[in-house]
Design a protein around this motif. Structure first.
Motif, PDB file in Angstrom:
ATOM      1  N   UNK A   3       0.787  -1.089   0.126  1.00  0.00           N
ATOM      2  CA  UNK A   3      -0.070  -0.048  -0.001  1.00  0.00           C
ATOM      3  C   UNK A   3       0.797   1.284   0.093  1.00  0.00           C
ATOM      4  N   UNK A   4       1.937   1.342  -0.472  1.00  0.00           N
ATOM      5  CA  UNK A   4       2.892   2.246  -0.607  1.00  0.00           C
ATOM      6  C   UNK A   4       2.170   3.469  -1.085  1.00  0.00           C
ATOM      7  N   UNK A   5       2.435   4.520  -0.103  1.00  0.00           N
ATOM      8  CA  UNK A   5       1.741   6.101  -0.292  1.00  0.00           C
ATOM      9  C   UNK A   5       0.521   6.174  -0.536  1.00  0.00           C
ATOM     10  N   UNK A   6      -0.361   5.139  -0.399  1.00  0.00           N
ATOM     11  CA  UNK A   6      -1.790   5.143  -0.255  1.00  0.00           C
ATOM     12  C   UNK A   6      -2.243   6.016   0.792  1.00  0.00           C
ATOM     13  N   UNK A   7      -3.527   6.879   0.527  1.00  0.00           N
ATOM     14  CA  UNK A   7      -3.943   7.351   1.782  1.00  0.00           C
ATOM     15  C   UNK A   7      -5.491   6.838   1.789  1.00  0.00           C
ATOM     16  N   UNK A   8      -5.502   6.387   3.218  1.00  0.00           N
ATOM     17  CA  UNK A   8      -6.848   5.704   3.492  1.00  0.00           C
ATOM     18  C   UNK A   8      -7.664   6.151   4.849  1.00  0.00           C
ATOM     19  N   UNK A   9      -8.941   6.359   4.327  1.00  0.00           N
ATOM     20  CA  UNK A   9      -9.878   6.825   5.773  1.00  0.00           C
ATOM     21  C   UNK A   9     -10.272   5.323   6.167  1.00  0.00           C
ATOM     22  N   UNK A  10     -10.245   5.254   7.601  1.00  0.00           N
ATOM     23  CA  UNK A  10     -10.674   4.231   8.246  1.00  0.00           C
ATOM     24  C   UNK A  10     -11.581   4.575   9.215  1.00  0.00           C
ATOM     25  N   UNK A  28       1.817  -1.535   5.771  1.00  0.00           N
ATOM     26  CA  UNK A  28       2.178  -1.853   4.448  1.00  0.00           C
ATOM     27  C   UNK A  28       2.580  -0.476   3.514  1.00  0.00           C
ATOM     28  N   UNK A  29       2.938   0.734   4.111  1.00  0.00           N
ATOM     29  CA  UNK A  29       3.231   1.773   3.509  1.00  0.00           C
ATOM     30  C   UNK A  29       1.979   2.948   3.233  1.00  0.00           C
ATOM     31  N   UNK A 232      -5.287  -3.124  -1.823  1.00  0.00           N
ATOM     32  CA  UNK A 232      -3.971  -3.152  -2.680  1.00  0.00           C
ATOM     33  C   UNK A 232      -4.441  -3.296  -4.280  1.00  0.00           C
ATOM     34  N   UNK A 233      -3.471  -2.876  -5.200  1.00  0.00           N
ATOM     35  CA  UNK A 233      -3.728  -3.007  -6.362  1.00  0.00           C
ATOM     36  C   UNK A 233      -3.655  -4.440  -6.698  1.00  0.00           C
ATOM     37  N   UNK A 234      -3.206  -5.294  -6.145  1.00  0.00           N
ATOM     38  CA  UNK A 234      -2.965  -6.799  -6.604  1.00  0.00           C
ATOM     39  C   UNK A 234      -4.422  -7.406  -6.700  1.00  0.00           C
ATOM     40  N   UNK A 235      -5.719  -6.847  -6.043  1.00  0.00           N
ATOM     41  CA  UNK A 235      -6.787  -7.417  -6.274  1.00  0.00           C
ATOM     42  C   UNK A 235      -7.431  -6.864  -7.687  1.00  0.00           C
ATOM     43  N   UNK A 236      -6.726  -6.204  -8.270  1.00  0.00           N
ATOM     44  CA  UNK A 236      -7.002  -5.809  -9.994  1.00  0.00           C
ATOM     45  C   UNK A 236      -8.382  -5.410 -10.131  1.00  0.00           C
TER      46      UNK A 236
END
Length: 258
Positions: A3-10, A28-29, A232-236
């Protein structure tokens, strides 16, 4: 880092599953907006994560305009928004006989309408980053325990929202929307509820096999590990999916008493 450099509201991340997700996201970044109702607990979480990795927003999700303020906090602090985790929820005991309309409306306001409002407020920014939404539901959303009627209905409605927006927003805006439904998880609030119901302090060490074939219930960190995949981007391109995270087939219901 996934999750490098992603910004997430939780939302609801001062305790429990939300806190575990926030911790795992930062590992995870990611950088996170921690949200909840407990200022002291929230400050502790931010301190643990590191002030450069987290910012705190304390506000009741039932308040008018809270969604817009949460999004503004993310943008003002970190300059972008990549994901929203709708985790906060009111878990309250109720059945047909003990539920009035005011109570039911409040449960729906926090558990269903607040996630909708946050998705709507965040959408312009999520569209810009090709971001995503992860809704945290419950296996109770499939039917629900007898004394979790209003809560279960609110989580069932959240599943429909996930399916609907998972299709619409993905096609129109490139924003994925998915949901995980945890089963029985040993959070601080769950431990407190069981204590208030008269359970022994170490009740979680002796859970009947019908509920926990493995010998224990789930840990918040295990839900957080699953959440990372969807953020993550891996879930495509996967969108509109609902995944149950539980260890037995009793989907949201207790077995009948003999």
């Amino acid at each position: 880092m996934r999750l490098n450099q992603k910004v997430i509201i939780i939302t609801g991340s001062c305790t429990g599953i939300g806190k575990a997700i926030a911790k795992r996201c930062v590992e995870e970044g990611a950088r996170v907006v921690v949200h909840g109702l407990e200022p002291e607990l929230g400050a502790d979480v931010v301190q643990e994560l590191g002030p450069g990795n987290a910012v705190l927003h304390i506000e009741d999700l039932a308040q008018e305009g809270v969604a817009e303020r949460l999004v503004a906090r993310a943008i003002q602090t970190f300059g972008r928004l990549d994901a929203v985790v709708n985790n906060a929820a009111l878990v309250a005991t109720s059945n047909l006989h003990t539920t009035d309309l005011a109570f039911f409306r409040h449960i729906l306001e926090v558990n269903t309408l607040a996630p909708f409002a946050l998705i709507k407020a965040a959408l312009p920014h999520l569209k810009a980053t090709k971001g995503c939404v992860l809704n945290i539901g419950s296996v109770n959303g499939w039917s629900g325990e007898p004394d979790l009627m209003a809560y279960s209905v609110s989580k069932g409605a959240l599943m429909t929202l996930t399916r609907n927006l998972g299709d619409t927003l993905h096609r129109e805006d490139g924003v994925r929307v998915n949901q995980i439904n945890p089963g029985w998880v040993l959070t601080e609030n769950e431990a407190r509820r069981k204590h208030e119901q008269g359970f022994a302090a170490d009740w979680y060490k002796d859970v009947p096999a019908v509920f926990a074939p493995s010998g224990r219930i789930l840990w918040p960190a295990e839900i957080a590990a699953a959440a990372v995949y969807w953020l993550a981007d891996e879930s495509g391109p996967i969108s509109g999916q609902i995944v149950d995270l539980e260890q037995h087939p009793l989907i949201g219901r207790n077995p009948p008493k003999n």
